[in-house]
Design a protein around this motif. Sequence first.
Motif, short mmCIF file in Angstrom:
data_model
loop_
_atom_site.label_atom_id
_atom_site.label_comp_id
_atom_site.label_asym_id
_atom_site.label_seq_id
_atom_site.Cartn_x
_atom_site.Cartn_y
_atom_site.Cartn_z
N MET A 13 0.86 -1.18 0.00
CA MET A 13 0.00 0.00 0.00
C MET A 13 0.90 1.23 0.00
N ARG A 14 0.28 2.39 -0.10
CA ARG A 14 1.03 3.65 -0.10
C ARG A 14 1.94 3.72 1.14
N ASN A 15 3.09 4.31 1.00
CA ASN A 15 4.09 4.48 2.05
C ASN A 15 4.70 3.18 2.55
N HIS A 16 4.68 2.13 1.72
CA HIS A 16 5.30 0.85 2.09
C HIS A 16 6.81 1.06 2.22
N ALA A 17 7.41 0.33 3.11
CA ALA A 17 8.86 0.38 3.29
C ALA A 17 9.55 -0.11 2.02
N PRO A 18 10.73 0.38 1.72
CA PRO A 18 11.47 -0.09 0.54
C PRO A 18 11.71 -1.59 0.62
N ILE A 19 11.53 -2.26 -0.52
CA ILE A 19 11.70 -3.72 -0.55
C ILE A 19 12.01 -4.15 -1.97
N VAL A 20 12.76 -5.23 -2.09
CA VAL A 20 12.98 -5.93 -3.35
C VAL A 20 12.60 -7.38 -3.10
#
Length: 138
Positions: free
Chosen positions: A37-44
């Motif tokens: 969702m919006r403002n999700h933590a950075p992730i790969v």
Amino acid sequence: MAENTFMLEIVTPEQILFKNEVQFLVAPAVEGELGVMRNHAPIVAALKIGVLRYKDATGTQQKIAISGGFMEVVDNKARVLAETAEHGHEVDVLRARAAADRAKQRLNMRDENINYARAQLSMQRAMARLKAAEAKVD
């Protein structure tokens, strides 16, 4: 950009399949479904064969069949790099069912010349396409 949306971009080697604002998405990650969702933590995250679901800016749920790849989320932008991707409403259901039937036949054969891993991947791709199209899966 609306207050509750973020940018989603889905890219294959052939095309940019989708690029627009969405309210949320659920991707078939290797470790399990991954919701964003919006403002999700950075992730790969690595993606597997499956159905990517998202709710567009108008609130309509959409489905896209993908056959693996990667997803990056950073600064309210989710970028999916997929081997292949197909909108659910564009899936040729008869062709997908025929592919599933062929894979099922290969998996049921007792022949050492059959590449079972390839047949299993073919079955998974066909099933993902049928699920994205919301077609009845046998």
